[in-house]
Design a protein around this motif. Sequence first.
Motif, PDB file in Angstrom:
ATOM      1  N   GLY A 111      -2.815   2.812  -2.571  1.00 25.28           N
ATOM      2  CA  GLY A 111      -3.381   1.635  -1.930  1.00 25.28           C
ATOM      3  C   GLY A 111      -4.832   1.406  -2.281  1.00 25.28           C
ATOM      4  O   GLY A 111      -5.324   1.850  -3.339  1.00 25.28           O
ATOM      5  N   THR A 112      -5.536   0.704  -1.402  1.00 27.85           N
ATOM      6  CA  THR A 112      -6.939   0.346  -1.640  1.00 27.85           C
ATOM      7  C   THR A 112      -7.776   0.702  -0.417  1.00 27.85           C
ATOM      8  O   THR A 112      -7.279   0.749   0.712  1.00 27.85           O
ATOM      9  CB  THR A 112      -7.090  -1.160  -1.920  1.00 27.85           C
ATOM     10  OG1 THR A 112      -6.659  -1.899  -0.765  1.00 27.85           O
ATOM     11  CG2 THR A 112      -6.276  -1.580  -3.134  1.00 27.85           C
ATOM     12  N   VAL A 113      -9.077   0.950  -0.662  1.00 26.00           N
ATOM     13  CA  VAL A 113     -10.039   1.165   0.415  1.00 26.00           C
ATOM     14  C   VAL A 113     -11.336   0.448   0.027  1.00 26.00           C
ATOM     15  O   VAL A 113     -11.775   0.518  -1.117  1.00 26.00           O
ATOM     16  CB  VAL A 113     -10.281   2.669   0.676  1.00 26.00           C
ATOM     17  CG1 VAL A 113     -10.620   3.423  -0.605  1.00 26.00           C
ATOM     18  CG2 VAL A 113     -11.378   2.860   1.718  1.00 26.00           C
TER      19      VAL A 113
ATOM     20  N   LEU B 144      -2.404   0.429   2.663  1.00 29.15           N
ATOM     21  CA  LEU B 144      -1.501   1.394   2.026  1.00 29.15           C
ATOM     22  C   LEU B 144      -0.232   0.689   1.579  1.00 29.15           C
ATOM     23  O   LEU B 144       0.259  -0.227   2.247  1.00 29.15           O
ATOM     24  CB  LEU B 144      -1.157   2.519   2.999  1.00 29.15           C
ATOM     25  CG  LEU B 144      -2.330   3.390   3.473  1.00 29.15           C
ATOM     26  CD1 LEU B 144      -1.829   4.456   4.440  1.00 29.15           C
ATOM     27  CD2 LEU B 144      -3.030   4.050   2.287  1.00 29.15           C
ATOM     28  N   ASP B 145       0.290   1.133   0.430  1.00 29.53           N
ATOM     29  CA  ASP B 145       1.498   0.541  -0.135  1.00 29.53           C
ATOM     30  C   ASP B 145       2.395   1.683  -0.624  1.00 29.53           C
ATOM     31  O   ASP B 145       1.989   2.465  -1.496  1.00 29.53           O
ATOM     32  CB  ASP B 145       1.110  -0.370  -1.310  1.00 29.53           C
ATOM     33  CG  ASP B 145       2.310  -1.057  -1.927  1.00 29.53           C
ATOM     34  OD1 ASP B 145       3.452  -0.642  -1.646  1.00 29.53           O
ATOM     35  OD2 ASP B 145       2.103  -1.992  -2.712  1.00 29.53           O
ATOM     36  N   PRO B 146       3.609   1.780  -0.089  1.00 31.72           N
ATOM     37  CA  PRO B 146       4.498   2.875  -0.518  1.00 31.72           C
ATOM     38  C   PRO B 146       4.804   2.831  -2.011  1.00 31.72           C
ATOM     39  O   PRO B 146       5.144   3.865  -2.600  1.00 31.72           O
ATOM     40  CB  PRO B 146       5.773   2.633   0.307  1.00 31.72           C
ATOM     41  CG  PRO B 146       5.335   1.822   1.473  1.00 31.72           C
ATOM     42  CD  PRO B 146       4.217   0.972   0.979  1.00 31.72           C
ATOM     43  N   ASP B 147       4.663   1.656  -2.626  1.00 32.28           N
ATOM     44  CA  ASP B 147       5.004   1.526  -4.048  1.00 32.28           C
ATOM     45  C   ASP B 147       3.797   1.628  -4.976  1.00 32.28           C
ATOM     46  O   ASP B 147       3.955   1.569  -6.197  1.00 32.28           O
ATOM     47  CB  ASP B 147       5.698   0.178  -4.292  1.00 32.28           C
ATOM     48  CG  ASP B 147       7.006   0.071  -3.505  1.00 32.28           C
ATOM     49  OD1 ASP B 147       7.714   1.090  -3.408  1.00 32.28           O
ATOM     50  OD2 ASP B 147       7.292  -1.022  -2.981  1.00 32.28           O
ATOM     51  N   ALA B 148       2.593   1.748  -4.415  1.00 38.71           N
ATOM     52  CA  ALA B 148       1.386   1.787  -5.244  1.00 38.71           C
ATOM     53  C   ALA B 148       1.163   3.180  -5.820  1.00 38.71           C
ATOM     54  O   ALA B 148       1.464   4.191  -5.172  1.00 38.71           O
ATOM     55  CB  ALA B 148       0.176   1.368  -4.414  1.00 38.71           C
TER      56      ALA B 148
ATOM     57  N   LEU C 144      -5.619   6.715   8.866  1.00 40.42           N
ATOM     58  CA  LEU C 144      -4.720   7.167   9.939  1.00 40.42           C
ATOM     59  C   LEU C 144      -4.187   5.975  10.724  1.00 40.42           C
ATOM     60  O   LEU C 144      -3.004   5.939  11.107  1.00 40.42           O
ATOM     61  CB  LEU C 144      -5.463   8.129  10.865  1.00 40.42           C
ATOM     62  CG  LEU C 144      -5.768   9.512  10.257  1.00 40.42           C
ATOM     63  CD1 LEU C 144      -6.793  10.256  11.110  1.00 40.42           C
ATOM     64  CD2 LEU C 144      -4.491  10.337  10.119  1.00 40.42           C
ATOM     65  N   SER C 145      -5.035   4.971  10.959  1.00 43.86           N
ATOM     66  CA  SER C 145      -4.588   3.769  11.662  1.00 43.86           C
ATOM     67  C   SER C 145      -3.536   3.028  10.842  1.00 43.86           C
ATOM     68  O   SER C 145      -2.540   2.536  11.393  1.00 43.86           O
ATOM     69  CB  SER C 145      -5.793   2.861  11.944  1.00 43.86           C
ATOM     70  OG  SER C 145      -5.389   1.680  12.582  1.00 43.86           O
ATOM     71  N   ALA C 146      -3.746   2.951   9.524  1.00 42.89           N
ATOM     72  CA  ALA C 146      -2.769   2.281   8.663  1.00 42.89           C
ATOM     73  C   ALA C 146      -1.413   2.986   8.706  1.00 42.89           C
ATOM     74  O   ALA C 146      -0.365   2.353   8.546  1.00 42.89           O
ATOM     75  CB  ALA C 146      -3.291   2.232   7.224  1.00 42.89           C
ATOM     76  N   LEU C 147      -1.444   4.291   8.937  1.00 40.17           N
ATOM     77  CA  LEU C 147      -0.191   5.061   9.039  1.00 40.17           C
ATOM     78  C   LEU C 147       0.405   4.997  10.446  1.00 40.17           C
ATOM     79  O   LEU C 147       1.458   5.595  10.710  1.00 40.17           O
ATOM     80  CB  LEU C 147      -0.448   6.521   8.661  1.00 40.17           C
ATOM     81  CG  LEU C 147      -0.738   6.785   7.175  1.00 40.17           C
ATOM     82  CD1 LEU C 147      -1.204   8.218   6.979  1.00 40.17           C
ATOM     83  CD2 LEU C 147       0.501   6.501   6.323  1.00 40.17           C
TER      84      LEU C 147
ATOM     85  N   MET D 299       0.762  -2.108   5.795  1.00 41.42           N
ATOM     86  CA  MET D 299       0.177  -0.897   6.370  1.00 41.42           C
ATOM     87  C   MET D 299      -1.338  -0.957   6.197  1.00 41.42           C
ATOM     88  O   MET D 299      -1.901  -0.448   5.226  1.00 41.42           O
ATOM     89  CB  MET D 299       0.743   0.348   5.681  1.00 41.42           C
ATOM     90  CG  MET D 299       2.263   0.456   5.753  1.00 41.42           C
ATOM     91  SD  MET D 299       2.914   1.834   4.793  1.00 41.42           S
ATOM     92  CE  MET D 299       2.299   3.234   5.686  1.00 41.42           C
ATOM     93  N   ASP D 300      -1.994  -1.642   7.154  1.00 39.75           N
ATOM     94  CA  ASP D 300      -3.438  -1.840   7.055  1.00 39.75           C
ATOM     95  C   ASP D 300      -4.150  -1.145   8.210  1.00 39.75           C
ATOM     96  O   ASP D 300      -3.611  -1.049   9.323  1.00 39.75           O
ATOM     97  CB  ASP D 300      -3.778  -3.330   7.088  1.00 39.75           C
ATOM     98  CG  ASP D 300      -3.145  -4.077   5.925  1.00 39.75           C
ATOM     99  OD1 ASP D 300      -3.010  -3.456   4.845  1.00 39.75           O
ATOM    100  OD2 ASP D 300      -2.802  -5.252   6.100  1.00 39.75           O
ATOM    101  N   GLY D 301      -5.367  -0.709   7.951  1.00 42.56           N
ATOM    102  CA  GLY D 301      -6.181  -0.090   8.994  1.00 42.56           C
ATOM    103  C   GLY D 301      -7.641  -0.383   8.765  1.00 42.56           C
ATOM    104  O   GLY D 301      -8.086  -0.547   7.616  1.00 42.56           O
TER     105      GLY D 301
END
Length: 291
Positions: free
Chosen positions: A76-78, A37-41, A105-108, A1-3
């Motif tokens: 996640g990270t930014v 984004l990571d659902p487990d992070a 929003l793009s990552a989602l 899930m990257d943006g």
Amino acid sequence: MDGRAAAPGAGTVVNALATGVGSAFALDLETTATVSLDPDADGVTGTIAGDPEGDTTLIERCVERVVDAHGADEGGTVRTESEVPTAAGLKSSSAAANATVLATLSALGLEVATDPDADVAPVEACRIGVDAARDAGVTVTGAFDDASASMLGGVTVTDNREDDLLDRGASFAEHALVWTPPERAYSAETDVSACERVAPMAELASELALSGEHARAMTVNGLAFSAALGFPTEPAVEAMAACDGVSLSGTGPSVVAVGDRERLRTVRDRWDGREGETRLVDTRDRGARVL
């Protein structure tokens, strides 16, 4: 899930600190944000390229607010990279917030557009970043004027007390000359009471901006706020005869002049004698964008 997304910095037409009404226009200087984004992070970790000790609260809070509103508790990270200098009055925080919000929003997998069928409208995305800026304490008014110019492009006039967009149009000039001295000024540390003392001039500048006379509004604003905040007025005086408008940008220290490119080159010759950096850039009708 990257943006990944980019958003421009901006220059000031009217500073909102005196009355709550502000105006700004987009400059072709960008900040880019990359979000994973990571659902487990657990939580969000931010980094700023070239500034390992930089405060990442704003960009982390932007990701968190987007996930709170549209996600499913992802962490996640930014990471941001920027052409916009920080604490220089060129809306680096608004650019970072907008780029981060769009990248998240793009990552989602969500579309941001003015189309009624889009998932999120650009103004709504902009308000997420403004709320995150308030959370992070990097702004006094929320800076919806700066954020809207960065998100939408062109020039905007806003009421920052309600985060209300009063007017938006294409850029009123194609070219801008930006002088940035070495010192820095943090918006959250601004003497607001000093700004409020020039409210009558700010009201005049706002009326000019709302009537479409943005360049004249800039000059009125610049002289008033330079005096109120203790910045020199000489750079504006040096530019006045060779530009359409010139102003202290934000709460300084940068000064921005707009007008004909060749005439701005003569101003650059004068400003180049001052300590700091002088850049001749384009204004921009296009705002933030997903990459």
